[in-house]
Motif scaffolding. Structure first.
Motif, mmCIF file in Angstrom:
data_model
loop_
_atom_site.group_PDB
_atom_site.id
_atom_site.type_symbol
_atom_site.label_atom_id
_atom_site.label_comp_id
_atom_site.label_asym_id
_atom_site.label_seq_id
_atom_site.Cartn_x
_atom_site.Cartn_y
_atom_site.Cartn_z
ATOM 1 N N VAL A 140 0.837 -1.212 0.000
ATOM 2 C CA VAL A 140 0.000 0.000 0.000
ATOM 3 C C VAL A 140 0.865 1.252 0.000
ATOM 4 O O VAL A 140 0.661 2.167 -0.808
ATOM 5 C CB VAL A 140 -0.952 0.023 1.217
ATOM 6 N N SER A 141 1.842 1.307 0.900
ATOM 7 C CA SER A 141 2.650 2.530 1.044
ATOM 8 C C SER A 141 3.394 2.879 -0.239
ATOM 9 O O SER A 141 3.579 4.066 -0.557
ATOM 10 C CB SER A 141 3.646 2.368 2.200
ATOM 11 N N SER A 142 3.814 1.872 -0.996
ATOM 12 C CA SER A 142 4.543 2.137 -2.237
ATOM 13 C C SER A 142 3.678 2.860 -3.267
ATOM 14 O O SER A 142 4.195 3.557 -4.145
ATOM 15 C CB SER A 142 5.072 0.824 -2.827
ATOM 16 N N LEU A 143 2.350 2.712 -3.145
ATOM 17 C CA LEU A 143 1.444 3.396 -4.071
ATOM 18 C C LEU A 143 1.469 4.910 -3.889
ATOM 19 O O LEU A 143 1.113 5.656 -4.806
ATOM 20 C CB LEU A 143 0.012 2.897 -3.871
ATOM 21 N N PHE A 144 1.860 5.369 -2.717
ATOM 22 C CA PHE A 144 1.818 6.795 -2.410
ATOM 23 C C PHE A 144 3.208 7.439 -2.358
ATOM 24 O O PHE A 144 3.312 8.626 -2.103
ATOM 25 C CB PHE A 144 1.104 7.005 -1.070
ATOM 26 N N LEU A 145 4.235 6.633 -2.589
ATOM 27 C CA LEU A 145 5.609 7.137 -2.529
ATOM 28 C C LEU A 145 6.166 7.352 -3.931
ATOM 29 O O LEU A 145 6.253 6.405 -4.722
ATOM 30 C CB LEU A 145 6.492 6.149 -1.762
ATOM 31 N N HIS A 146 6.537 8.589 -4.221
ATOM 32 C CA HIS A 146 7.177 8.931 -5.496
ATOM 33 C C HIS A 146 8.485 9.649 -5.167
ATOM 34 O O HIS A 146 8.488 10.622 -4.411
ATOM 35 C CB HIS A 146 6.262 9.806 -6.338
ATOM 36 N N VAL A 147 9.565 9.156 -5.725
ATOM 37 C CA VAL A 147 10.882 9.611 -5.282
ATOM 38 C C VAL A 147 11.556 10.556 -6.269
ATOM 39 O O VAL A 147 12.671 11.006 -6.028
ATOM 40 C CB VAL A 147 11.795 8.393 -5.001
ATOM 41 N N HIS A 148 10.904 10.844 -7.366
ATOM 42 C CA HIS A 148 11.397 11.818 -8.338
ATOM 43 C C HIS A 148 10.247 12.765 -8.682
ATOM 44 O O HIS A 148 9.094 12.337 -8.769
ATOM 45 C CB HIS A 148 11.906 11.142 -9.611
ATOM 46 N N LEU A 149 10.571 14.024 -8.901
ATOM 47 C CA LEU A 149 9.545 15.006 -9.225
ATOM 48 C C LEU A 149 8.812 14.624 -10.500
ATOM 49 O O LEU A 149 7.585 14.762 -10.581
ATOM 50 C CB LEU A 149 10.170 16.396 -9.366
ATOM 51 N N LEU A 150 9.538 14.127 -11.493
ATOM 52 C CA LEU A 150 8.900 13.730 -12.750
ATOM 53 C C LEU A 150 7.918 12.587 -12.526
ATOM 54 O O LEU A 150 6.812 12.581 -13.090
ATOM 55 C CB LEU A 150 9.958 13.312 -13.773
ATOM 56 N N GLN A 151 8.304 11.631 -11.684
ATOM 57 C CA GLN A 151 7.408 10.516 -11.367
ATOM 58 C C GLN A 151 6.141 11.023 -10.685
ATOM 59 O O GLN A 151 5.030 10.597 -11.019
ATOM 60 C CB GLN A 151 8.129 9.518 -10.452
ATOM 61 N N LEU A 152 6.297 11.937 -9.751
ATOM 62 C CA LEU A 152 5.147 12.520 -9.056
ATOM 63 C C LEU A 152 4.232 13.241 -10.034
ATOM 64 O O LEU A 152 2.994 13.085 -9.983
ATOM 65 C CB LEU A 152 5.633 13.490 -7.977
ATOM 66 N N LEU A 153 4.811 14.030 -10.932
ATOM 67 C CA LEU A 153 4.015 14.783 -11.902
ATOM 68 C C LEU A 153 3.280 13.849 -12.856
ATOM 69 O O LEU A 153 2.098 14.066 -13.160
ATOM 70 C CB LEU A 153 4.912 15.744 -12.682
ATOM 71 N N MET A 154 3.961 12.802 -13.317
ATOM 72 C CA MET A 154 3.329 11.870 -14.254
ATOM 73 C C MET A 154 2.149 11.147 -13.608
ATOM 74 O O MET A 154 1.082 11.009 -14.210
ATOM 75 C CB MET A 154 4.356 10.855 -14.756
ATOM 76 N N MET A 155 2.332 10.701 -12.359
ATOM 77 C CA MET A 155 1.247 10.010 -11.673
ATOM 78 C C MET A 155 0.105 10.974 -11.349
ATOM 79 O O MET A 155 -1.073 10.619 -11.436
ATOM 80 C CB MET A 155 1.757 9.354 -10.392
ATOM 81 N N GLY A 156 0.455 12.218 -10.990
ATOM 82 C CA GLY A 156 -0.564 13.217 -10.690
ATOM 83 C C GLY A 156 -1.404 13.552 -11.912
ATOM 84 O O GLY A 156 -2.631 13.639 -11.832
#
Length: 203
Positions: free
Chosen positions: A65-81
């Motif tokens: 579950v926790s891995s679903l909410f963890l993004h370790v690069h800004l690009l990864q966060l933006l893409m998922m968002g």
């Protein structure tokens, strides 16, 4: 399909509170990680709940579950968002808040469990598996003719392209897709039965 993008940003949280909540949690976790001072490598990712094969074997199932909410690069966060913003609101509206959240989490967990079963090495983070689950929902809706055929083909092409680039985690992606597809089928069938029952009650 993307008509929600015409809604003013200030109204988005009110109309789609679950999607908004998921995005906010991802942002908060990313900021906590980024400013934690624990470094930027896999060791720090593990401390923040990343998926690691041997940790799951040791019983740390919460990492699914926790891995679903963890993004370790800004690009990864933006893409998922952006993926959530594009694909999730319609499903929250269609299935309802709790049902949508259930589908999102179950598909994501199932996808990571699929990765676990294939004994993949490395440290893995991100909501990719949950997004694949949402795409599985769209595939079912396209099959049922519940979305425009052009949109259905667009989703299919998007899925094929992403599976091709994510071949190293292919089984997990397929498990997530299948989970989303099956859950959509169950919920739609339930809604259909409920609608038929309501019609009978009015007759």
């Amino acid at each position: 399909m993307f008509r929600h993008t015409l809604i003013p940003v200030r109204r988005f949280p009110q109309l789609f509170p679950v999607v908004t909540g998921i995005i906010l949690v991802q942002i908060v976790v990313f900021l906590m990680y980024a400013f934690s001072g624990k470094g930027v490598g896999p060791a720090a990712w593990v401390q923040f709940g990343a998926f690691v094969q041997w940790r799951i074997q040791d019983g740390e199932y919460w990492r699914l579950v926790s891995s679903l909410f963890l993004h370790v690069h800004l690009l990864q966060l933006l893409m998922m968002g952006v993926s959530l913003y594009l694909f999730a609101p319609q499903l929250e509206w269609l299935f309802g808040k709790l049902s949508f959240l259930f589908i999102y989490l179950c598909a994501g967990i199932a996808g990571y469990w699929g990765i676990y079963l294939t004994d993949v090495d490395g440290v893995i983070t991100g909501a990719n598996e949950a997004i694949y689950g949402l795409l599985g929902v769209y595939l079912f809706l396209a099959l049922r003719g519940m979305i425009h055929p052009v949109m259905g083909r667009m989703v299919l092409v998007f899925v094929v392209i992403n599976l091709a680039f994510g071949w190293n985690l292919l089984f997990g992606h397929i498990v997530a897709l299948t989970t989303g597809f099956v859950l959509a089928m169950i919920f739609i069938q339930f809604k259909s039965m409920q609608f038929d029952q309501d019609e009978d009650d009015w007759q």
